[in-house]
Design a protein around this motif. Sequence first.
Motif, PDB file in Angstrom:
ATOM      1  N   TRP A  61     -86.355  89.298   1.840  1.00 36.05           N
ATOM      2  CA  TRP A  61     -85.683  87.993   1.861  1.00 36.05           C
ATOM      3  C   TRP A  61     -85.480  87.504   3.304  1.00 36.05           C
ATOM      4  N   GLN A  62     -85.036  88.438   4.166  1.00 39.68           N
ATOM      5  CA  GLN A  62     -84.835  88.078   5.579  1.00 39.68           C
ATOM      6  C   GLN A  62     -86.144  87.703   6.268  1.00 39.68           C
ATOM      7  N   VAL A  63     -87.176  88.497   6.021  1.00 38.92           N
ATOM      8  CA  VAL A  63     -88.455  88.268   6.700  1.00 38.92           C
ATOM      9  C   VAL A  63     -89.127  86.992   6.171  1.00 38.92           C
ATOM     10  N   ALA A  64     -89.041  86.770   4.872  1.00 38.02           N
ATOM     11  CA  ALA A  64     -89.687  85.579   4.294  1.00 38.02           C
ATOM     12  C   ALA A  64     -89.121  84.302   4.906  1.00 38.02           C
ATOM     13  N   LYS A  65     -87.868  84.353   5.270  1.00 37.47           N
ATOM     14  CA  LYS A  65     -87.256  83.175   5.905  1.00 37.47           C
ATOM     15  C   LYS A  65     -87.657  83.061   7.375  1.00 37.47           C
ATOM     16  N   ALA A  66     -88.054  84.190   7.960  1.00 37.14           N
ATOM     17  CA  ALA A  66     -88.290  84.221   9.407  1.00 37.14           C
ATOM     18  C   ALA A  66     -89.726  83.907   9.817  1.00 37.14           C
ATOM     19  N   VAL A  67     -90.665  84.066   8.887  1.00 42.87           N
ATOM     20  CA  VAL A  67     -92.081  83.857   9.260  1.00 42.87           C
ATOM     21  C   VAL A  67     -92.747  82.844   8.329  1.00 42.87           C
ATOM     22  N   LYS A  68     -93.888  82.299   8.796  1.00 44.42           N
ATOM     23  CA  LYS A  68     -94.646  81.345   7.967  1.00 44.42           C
ATOM     24  C   LYS A  68     -95.764  82.034   7.188  1.00 44.42           C
ATOM     25  N   ILE A  69     -96.214  83.186   7.689  1.00 45.11           N
ATOM     26  CA  ILE A  69     -97.277  83.911   6.987  1.00 45.11           C
ATOM     27  C   ILE A  69     -96.712  84.539   5.705  1.00 45.11           C
ATOM     28  N   PRO A  70     -97.588  84.750   4.708  1.00 50.50           N
ATOM     29  CA  PRO A  70     -97.097  85.320   3.456  1.00 50.50           C
ATOM     30  C   PRO A  70     -96.589  86.760   3.607  1.00 50.50           C
ATOM     31  N   VAL A  71     -95.600  87.052   2.807  1.00 50.77           N
ATOM     32  CA  VAL A  71     -94.968  88.370   2.828  1.00 50.77           C
ATOM     33  C   VAL A  71     -95.353  89.120   1.548  1.00 50.77           C
ATOM     34  N   ILE A  72     -95.682  90.394   1.705  1.00 47.68           N
ATOM     35  CA  ILE A  72     -95.920  91.254   0.541  1.00 47.68           C
ATOM     36  C   ILE A  72     -94.717  92.186   0.429  1.00 47.68           C
ATOM     37  N   GLY A  73     -94.082  92.168  -0.728  1.00 57.12           N
ATOM     38  CA  GLY A  73     -92.865  92.952  -0.896  1.00 57.12           C
ATOM     39  C   GLY A  73     -93.116  94.281  -1.588  1.00 57.12           C
ATOM     40  N   LEU A  74     -92.501  95.316  -1.079  1.00 56.52           N
ATOM     41  CA  LEU A  74     -92.570  96.616  -1.753  1.00 56.52           C
ATOM     42  C   LEU A  74     -91.348  97.440  -1.400  1.00 56.52           C
ATOM     43  N   GLY A  75     -91.093  98.400  -2.223  1.00 56.18           N
ATOM     44  CA  GLY A  75     -89.943  99.292  -2.021  1.00 56.18           C
ATOM     45  C   GLY A  75     -89.168  99.414  -3.322  1.00 56.18           C
ATOM     46  N   GLY A  76     -89.440 100.464  -4.059  1.00 59.37           N
ATOM     47  CA  GLY A  76     -88.664 100.748  -5.261  1.00 59.37           C
ATOM     48  C   GLY A  76     -88.975  99.907  -6.476  1.00 59.37           C
ATOM     49  N   ILE A  77     -90.116  99.229  -6.484  1.00 60.37           N
ATOM     50  CA  ILE A  77     -90.461  98.421  -7.670  1.00 60.37           C
ATOM     51  C   ILE A  77     -90.917  99.349  -8.790  1.00 60.37           C
ATOM     52  N   MET A  78     -90.169  99.330  -9.895  1.00 59.19           N
ATOM     53  CA  MET A  78     -90.458 100.223 -11.013  1.00 59.19           C
ATOM     54  C   MET A  78     -91.012  99.489 -12.225  1.00 59.19           C
ATOM     55  N   ASN A  79     -90.808  98.148 -12.273  1.00 63.31           N
ATOM     56  CA  ASN A  79     -91.200  97.397 -13.465  1.00 63.31           C
ATOM     57  C   ASN A  79     -91.364  95.914 -13.117  1.00 63.31           C
ATOM     58  N   TRP A  80     -91.738  95.117 -14.098  1.00 66.18           N
ATOM     59  CA  TRP A  80     -92.012  93.697 -13.850  1.00 66.18           C
ATOM     60  C   TRP A  80     -90.785  92.952 -13.346  1.00 66.18           C
ATOM     61  N   LYS A  81     -89.609  93.372 -13.795  1.00 70.95           N
ATOM     62  CA  LYS A  81     -88.389  92.667 -13.414  1.00 70.95           C
ATOM     63  C   LYS A  81     -88.111  92.842 -11.917  1.00 70.95           C
ATOM     64  N   ASP A  82     -88.293  94.069 -11.456  1.00 72.74           N
ATOM     65  CA  ASP A  82     -88.161  94.324 -10.020  1.00 72.74           C
ATOM     66  C   ASP A  82     -89.162  93.455  -9.253  1.00 72.74           C
ATOM     67  N   ALA A  83     -90.380  93.377  -9.751  1.00 72.52           N
ATOM     68  CA  ALA A  83     -91.433  92.604  -9.073  1.00 72.52           C
ATOM     69  C   ALA A  83     -91.048  91.127  -8.999  1.00 72.52           C
ATOM     70  N   VAL A  84     -90.538  90.599 -10.088  1.00 73.01           N
ATOM     71  CA  VAL A  84     -90.114  89.182 -10.107  1.00 73.01           C
ATOM     72  C   VAL A  84     -89.009  88.952  -9.080  1.00 73.01           C
ATOM     73  N   GLU A  85     -88.110  89.904  -8.949  1.00 73.17           N
ATOM     74  CA  GLU A  85     -87.033  89.780  -7.953  1.00 73.17           C
ATOM     75  C   GLU A  85     -87.599  89.641  -6.538  1.00 73.17           C
ATOM     76  N   PHE A  86     -88.622  90.424  -6.237  1.00 70.13           N
ATOM     77  CA  PHE A  86     -89.248  90.343  -4.914  1.00 70.13           C
ATOM     78  C   PHE A  86     -89.937  88.986  -4.718  1.00 70.13           C
ATOM     79  N   LEU A  87     -90.576  88.492  -5.764  1.00 68.66           N
ATOM     80  CA  LEU A  87     -91.234  87.182  -5.668  1.00 68.66           C
ATOM     81  C   LEU A  87     -90.176  86.097  -5.423  1.00 68.66           C
ATOM     82  N   LEU A  88     -89.094  86.172  -6.150  1.00 66.12           N
ATOM     83  CA  LEU A  88     -88.009  85.201  -5.974  1.00 66.12           C
ATOM     84  C   LEU A  88     -87.428  85.266  -4.557  1.00 66.12           C
ATOM     85  N   ALA A  89     -87.383  86.467  -4.009  1.00 65.04           N
ATOM     86  CA  ALA A  89     -86.842  86.650  -2.654  1.00 65.04           C
ATOM     87  C   ALA A  89     -87.792  86.125  -1.584  1.00 65.04           C
ATOM     88  N   GLY A  90     -89.018  85.788  -1.983  1.00 64.44           N
ATOM     89  CA  GLY A  90     -89.933  85.184  -1.018  1.00 64.44           C
ATOM     90  C   GLY A  90     -91.258  85.900  -0.838  1.00 64.44           C
TER      91      GLY A  90
END
Lengths: 303, 258
Positions: free
Chosen positions: A229-258
């Motif tokens: 969330w912090q990095v997505a706000k700080a840069v213009k390039i796309p961010v790939i999120g990872l860390g503890g994603i266990m299921n689709w809901k976790d993944a959606v949370e990362f997408l929502l965070a940026g």
Amino acid sequence: MADLRVNVGGLEMKNPVMTASGTFGYGLEFQDFVDLEAIGGIIVKGTTLMPREGNPYPRMAETPMGMLNAVGLQNKGVHHFVNHIYPQIKDIKTNMIVNVSGSQVEDYAETASVINELENIPAIELNISCPNVKQGGMAFGVSARGAAEVVAAVRKVYGKTLIVKLSPNVTDIAEIARAVEGAGADSVSLINTLLGMAIDAEKRKPILSTVTGGMSGAAVKPIALRMVWQVAKAVKIPVIGLGGIMNWKDAVEFLLAGASAVQIGTANFIDPAVTVKVAKGIDDYLDRHGYKSVKDIIGALEA
Amino acid sequence: MKKYILDLTVAENLSLHENYVLLKLTQAEPLPEMLPGQFAEIRVDGSCTTFLRRPISINFVDREKNEVWFLVQLVGDGTRKLASVKKGDTVNAVLPLGNGFTFLPDGGKKTLLVSGGVGTAPMLYFGKALAEKGFRPTFLLGARSKNDLLQLEQFAAYGDVYTTTEDGSAGEKGYVTMHSILQQQKFDMIYTCGPKPMMMAVAKYAKTNGIECEVSLENTMACGVGACLCCVEKTDEGHVCVCKEGPVFNIKKLLWQI
């Protein structure tokens, strides 16, 4: 069925689900469990210029809802990859991405230039954040200057999509992200593992041969989510999120965070078929909420 | 061999001992092919401290009943939770994993299967397979005490059984490597599974006497499929994954100081 396609720094993906380096081998290890071509991108095991034996056993400690690893970039080197692994994976119809690591700037650049010649490898992920080797890039990843230096050197010799994997073991991850963006990265992925430690009280000894190791798994998700969330706000390039994603809901949370895409790592060990389930789950979520495209939820957090 | 993620049903959960249960799992479809010495990664549901699957040896495959058996030693939260499943519950398993024991064309003529503690688990299925090929293996089983010697009747159906216990409550007193049979008989092939010091002692005996020997290792592992590189063992080819290249290794490949 929603449109799951995303473009991450020039890399076209059929869906935003990728596998995290070091958790999915070369993809082949999982082909009995999933259709590899149903995954948006597969990031293969960390590759260095020269072969590396990795750290001594024991390399793993289970922790509450997570684990520590201290593999230490065991791999047979980039030339072995080119001659023996690449022929086996080049015809898999998804984005096969190589994670590149090194101990000095020249090694990163040389490894990247070798992989640049491989037609069916459309991107590399630069690992400047491995916590498990003394000169595993950690030195680069923890300072903005060091990170920019290695990224700039690789950028000169690498023409395709350049993803830079960031370490969470820093004071201000957004600052590092901005530095690598300035040096020419097309995307950043985060977070790499968190430095941790496990002790065997009965033996009064550390569990890992290296004493400390990199923590991953469900337990790290809140930290990863915050950093994405912090990095997505700080840069213009796309961010790939990872860390503890266990299921689709976790993944959606990362997408929502940026995050524009996500990587599934340790969860592959618990459910070897988790990647395709996550892609399906994201699709169902989009349908349920009336979104036509996954792009509609990237950074859509209402905060 | 193709690997599967299966939702298996508990047909039976037998308490063999205060520290061991025998889980007999089944499914509607015929179970896939599994080789002696291979293992499964079993998911533990409902334990808040257990994150990873538990690698557990295939103890036995009963084709008539379409059952696969797992001997579970209650070590920590994960195995205790796994041991609490009831008949009809679902247990998720990834199998078959690893390489399995090497069958010699002549059955090793005189084959000795040495195991201790929960390491006896894979030897039952292996013993059955040897017996089905017309061989009669010798089992040497070690345990702390009489009550820790498990499945003795089943072992006896496939070969000659000898035992040791540390307290002398059954069989010969001491460790498996002290058993008199090792002096009295000459074996051509030894397979072993159990605590590492025991396996090293067996491997040393085999090496000293010029006998071929395979050991089944149980290094701490995560993925079970050769992806994470956590469970490595040093061999003559460098670090290799116990889960994929093993768990069974010829002692000649290992760099053990024996």
